[in-house]
Design a protein around this motif. Structure first.
Motif, PDB file in Angstrom:
ATOM      1  N   ASP A  79       0.823  -1.207   0.000  1.00 35.31           N
ATOM      2  CA  ASP A  79       0.000   0.000   0.000  1.00 35.31           C
ATOM      3  C   ASP A  79       0.859   1.258   0.000  1.00 35.31           C
ATOM      4  O   ASP A  79       0.353   2.352  -0.190  1.00 35.31           O
ATOM      5  CB  ASP A  79      -0.911   0.025   1.234  1.00 35.31           C
ATOM      6  CG  ASP A  79      -1.898  -1.119   1.243  1.00 35.31           C
ATOM      7  OD1 ASP A  79      -2.207  -1.649   0.154  1.00 35.31           O
ATOM      8  OD2 ASP A  79      -2.353  -1.498   2.336  1.00 35.31           O
ATOM      9  N   LYS A  80       2.150   1.105   0.230  1.00 37.23           N
ATOM     10  CA  LYS A  80       3.040   2.259   0.373  1.00 37.23           C
ATOM     11  C   LYS A  80       3.337   2.900  -0.975  1.00 37.23           C
ATOM     12  O   LYS A  80       3.435   2.240  -1.992  1.00 37.23           O
ATOM     13  CB  LYS A  80       4.343   1.845   1.034  1.00 37.23           C
ATOM     14  CG  LYS A  80       4.162   1.400   2.473  1.00 37.23           C
ATOM     15  CD  LYS A  80       5.492   1.045   3.083  1.00 37.23           C
ATOM     16  CE  LYS A  80       5.304   0.444   4.441  1.00 37.23           C
ATOM     17  NZ  LYS A  80       4.960   1.378   5.446  1.00 37.23           N
ATOM     18  N   LYS A  81       3.525   4.200  -0.931  1.00 37.99           N
ATOM     19  CA  LYS A  81       3.878   4.976  -2.118  1.00 37.99           C
ATOM     20  C   LYS A  81       5.405   5.052  -2.230  1.00 37.99           C
ATOM     21  O   LYS A  81       6.110   5.091  -1.240  1.00 37.99           O
ATOM     22  CB  LYS A  81       3.327   6.390  -2.012  1.00 37.99           C
ATOM     23  CG  LYS A  81       1.837   6.451  -1.774  1.00 37.99           C
ATOM     24  CD  LYS A  81       1.100   6.418  -3.084  1.00 37.99           C
ATOM     25  CE  LYS A  81      -0.364   6.655  -2.876  1.00 37.99           C
ATOM     26  NZ  LYS A  81      -1.203   5.537  -2.954  1.00 37.99           N
ATOM     27  N   ILE A  82       5.887   5.063  -3.466  1.00 37.10           N
ATOM     28  CA  ILE A  82       7.324   5.183  -3.680  1.00 37.10           C
ATOM     29  C   ILE A  82       7.743   6.649  -3.583  1.00 37.10           C
ATOM     30  O   ILE A  82       8.674   6.984  -2.874  1.00 37.10           O
ATOM     31  CB  ILE A  82       7.726   4.575  -5.034  1.00 37.10           C
ATOM     32  CG1 ILE A  82       7.556   3.068  -4.930  1.00 37.10           C
ATOM     33  CG2 ILE A  82       9.152   4.939  -5.398  1.00 37.10           C
ATOM     34  CD1 ILE A  82       7.772   2.314  -6.177  1.00 37.10           C
ATOM     35  N   SER A  83       7.043   7.520  -4.279  1.00 36.65           N
ATOM     36  CA  SER A  83       7.361   8.943  -4.188  1.00 36.65           C
ATOM     37  C   SER A  83       6.681   9.526  -2.963  1.00 36.65           C
ATOM     38  O   SER A  83       5.537   9.220  -2.673  1.00 36.65           O
ATOM     39  CB  SER A  83       6.885   9.685  -5.438  1.00 36.65           C
ATOM     40  OG  SER A  83       7.658   9.325  -6.555  1.00 36.65           O
ATOM     41  N   GLY A  84       7.427  10.339  -2.246  1.00 36.38           N
ATOM     42  CA  GLY A  84       6.887  10.978  -1.052  1.00 36.38           C
ATOM     43  C   GLY A  84       8.009  11.294  -0.089  1.00 36.38           C
ATOM     44  O   GLY A  84       9.182  11.077  -0.374  1.00 36.38           O
ATOM     45  N   ASN A  85       7.624  11.826   1.059  1.00 35.78           N
ATOM     46  CA  ASN A  85       8.650  12.135   2.052  1.00 35.78           C
ATOM     47  C   ASN A  85       8.281  11.531   3.398  1.00 35.78           C
ATOM     48  O   ASN A  85       7.221  10.941   3.557  1.00 35.78           O
ATOM     49  CB  ASN A  85       8.877  13.652   2.149  1.00 35.78           C
ATOM     50  CG  ASN A  85       7.628  14.394   2.545  1.00 35.78           C
ATOM     51  OD1 ASN A  85       6.916  14.003   3.461  1.00 35.78           O
ATOM     52  ND2 ASN A  85       7.331  15.471   1.842  1.00 35.78           N
ATOM     53  N   LYS A  87       7.344  12.778   6.040  1.00 34.16           N
ATOM     54  CA  LYS A  87       6.230  13.394   6.770  1.00 34.16           C
ATOM     55  C   LYS A  87       4.918  12.706   6.430  1.00 34.16           C
ATOM     56  O   LYS A  87       3.949  12.834   7.146  1.00 34.16           O
ATOM     57  CB  LYS A  87       6.144  14.888   6.438  1.00 34.16           C
ATOM     58  CG  LYS A  87       7.332  15.666   6.945  1.00 34.16           C
ATOM     59  CD  LYS A  87       7.234  17.123   6.580  1.00 34.16           C
ATOM     60  CE  LYS A  87       8.492  17.845   7.048  1.00 34.16           C
ATOM     61  NZ  LYS A  87       8.532  19.216   6.619  1.00 34.16           N
ATOM     62  N   ASN A  88       4.908  11.986   5.308  1.00 28.77           N
ATOM     63  CA  ASN A  88       3.725  11.224   4.903  1.00 28.77           C
ATOM     64  C   ASN A  88       3.825   9.829   5.495  1.00 28.77           C
ATOM     65  O   ASN A  88       4.860   9.178   5.366  1.00 28.77           O
ATOM     66  CB  ASN A  88       3.637  11.127   3.378  1.00 28.77           C
ATOM     67  CG  ASN A  88       3.578  12.493   2.725  1.00 28.77           C
ATOM     68  OD1 ASN A  88       3.191  13.472   3.332  1.00 28.77           O
ATOM     69  ND2 ASN A  88       3.995  12.565   1.480  1.00 28.77           N
ATOM     70  N   ILE A  89       2.771   9.351   6.106  1.00 31.53           N
ATOM     71  CA  ILE A  89       2.805   8.086   6.831  1.00 31.53           C
ATOM     72  C   ILE A  89       2.963   6.881   5.916  1.00 31.53           C
ATOM     73  O   ILE A  89       3.700   5.961   6.218  1.00 31.53           O
ATOM     74  CB  ILE A  89       1.537   7.937   7.694  1.00 31.53           C
ATOM     75  CG1 ILE A  89       1.569   8.990   8.796  1.00 31.53           C
ATOM     76  CG2 ILE A  89       1.428   6.549   8.283  1.00 31.53           C
ATOM     77  CD1 ILE A  89       0.324   9.054   9.628  1.00 31.53           C
ATOM     78  N   ASN A  90       2.325   6.857   4.771  1.00 36.42           N
ATOM     79  CA  ASN A  90       2.257   5.652   3.956  1.00 36.42           C
ATOM     80  C   ASN A  90       3.263   5.668   2.795  1.00 36.42           C
ATOM     81  O   ASN A  90       2.912   5.462   1.647  1.00 36.42           O
ATOM     82  CB  ASN A  90       0.834   5.456   3.432  1.00 36.42           C
ATOM     83  CG  ASN A  90       0.540   4.017   3.150  1.00 36.42           C
ATOM     84  OD1 ASN A  90       1.191   3.126   3.682  1.00 36.42           O
ATOM     85  ND2 ASN A  90      -0.436   3.770   2.312  1.00 36.42           N
ATOM     86  N   THR A  91       4.541   5.921   3.113  1.00 36.13           N
ATOM     87  CA  THR A  91       5.581   5.937   2.094  1.00 36.13           C
ATOM     88  C   THR A  91       6.766   5.091   2.530  1.00 36.13           C
ATOM     89  O   THR A  91       6.946   4.810   3.713  1.00 36.13           O
ATOM     90  CB  THR A  91       6.096   7.364   1.833  1.00 36.13           C
ATOM     91  OG1 THR A  91       6.707   7.853   3.028  1.00 36.13           O
ATOM     92  CG2 THR A  91       4.993   8.302   1.392  1.00 36.13           C
ATOM     93  N   PHE A  92       7.587   4.692   1.557  1.00 37.90           N
ATOM     94  CA  PHE A  92       8.829   3.999   1.891  1.00 37.90           C
ATOM     95  C   PHE A  92       9.808   4.955   2.564  1.00 37.90           C
ATOM     96  O   PHE A  92      10.698   4.528   3.294  1.00 37.90           O
ATOM     97  CB  PHE A  92       9.449   3.379   0.637  1.00 37.90           C
ATOM     98  CG  PHE A  92       8.721   2.150   0.177  1.00 37.90           C
ATOM     99  CD1 PHE A  92       8.895   0.946   0.828  1.00 37.90           C
ATOM    100  CD2 PHE A  92       7.859   2.202  -0.895  1.00 37.90           C
ATOM    101  CE1 PHE A  92       8.225  -0.193   0.415  1.00 37.90           C
ATOM    102  CE2 PHE A  92       7.183   1.067  -1.321  1.00 37.90           C
ATOM    103  CZ  PHE A  92       7.362  -0.136  -0.664  1.00 37.90           C
TER     104      PHE A  92
END
Length: 148
Positions: A79-85, A87-92
C-alpha cells in the motif's frame, strides 16, 4: 566514532574518516543496499524496499504490486507509495527515516524524501539532517535503479 566503510585497518586500528559525512554516507548506502532479514545479527537491519526486487514494478503508476498475495511478515507493504517524504505516513521514505534514526545515532532531525523519476528509471533518495557532533546541516543524495 567515524569508522570508514568498507573497513580499513591502519596502524593496527580501524581507520576513521576525517569528515563525519563520509562515514555517514557510507553507512546510509549500506543500510539502503541491505535487504531486511539478511543480517543474522539483526534481522531488522536494512531497508525493506530491497526485499521487493522480485515483485512487479508498475512504472506508469510508480507503485509495486504483490506478485503472490499471501500472508506477509510486513503488513500493508504494497500500500506504500514510492514517491513521497517522511512526513507522509504511507511511504517507503518513512521506513527509511525510522531505520536511519534507529541505527545512525550521529544524525538528528532526519528527514527523507524519495522521488520516482520515470524518464531516468530511478528512484532518487534525499536524506537530510543535522550532525550531532558539529551541528552542521547534513544532506545526502543517492538513487536506486529500477529492476524491470
Amino acid at each position: 566514532m567515524n569508522v570508514l566503510l568498507p573497513l580499513q585497518i591502519t596502524n593496527g586500528r580501524l581507520a576513521t574518516a576525517t569528515q563525519p559525512q563520509t562515514a555517514i554516507n557510507a553507512f546510509i548506502e549500506l543500510l539502503l543496499s541491505t535487504p531486511c532479514g539478511s543480517n543474522v545479527a539483526d534481522p531488522q537491519f536494512g531497508f525493506i524496499f530491497n526485499n521487493l526486487k522480485f515483485e512487479i514494478f508498475n512504472e506508469k503508476e510508480g507503485v509495486i504490486y504483490d506478485s503472490t498475495p499471501q500472508e506477509s511478515l510486513y503488513p500493508n507493504l504494497y500500500d506504500k507509495k514510492i514517491s513521497g517524504n517522511s512526513k507522509n505516513i504511507n511511504t517507503f521514505a518513512i521506513d527509511l527515516k525510522k531505520a536511519i534514526e534507529q541505527y545512525e545515532k550521529r544524525l538528528s532531525h532526519v528527514s527523507v524524501s524519495m522521488t520516482y523519476l520515470k524518464s531516468q528509471r530511478i528512484i532518487q533518495v534525499i536524506v537530510e539532517g543535522v550532525l550531532i557532533e558539529t551541528g552542521e546541516v547534513y544532506k545526502y543524495t543517492t538513487s536506486i535503479k529500477l529492476w524491470n
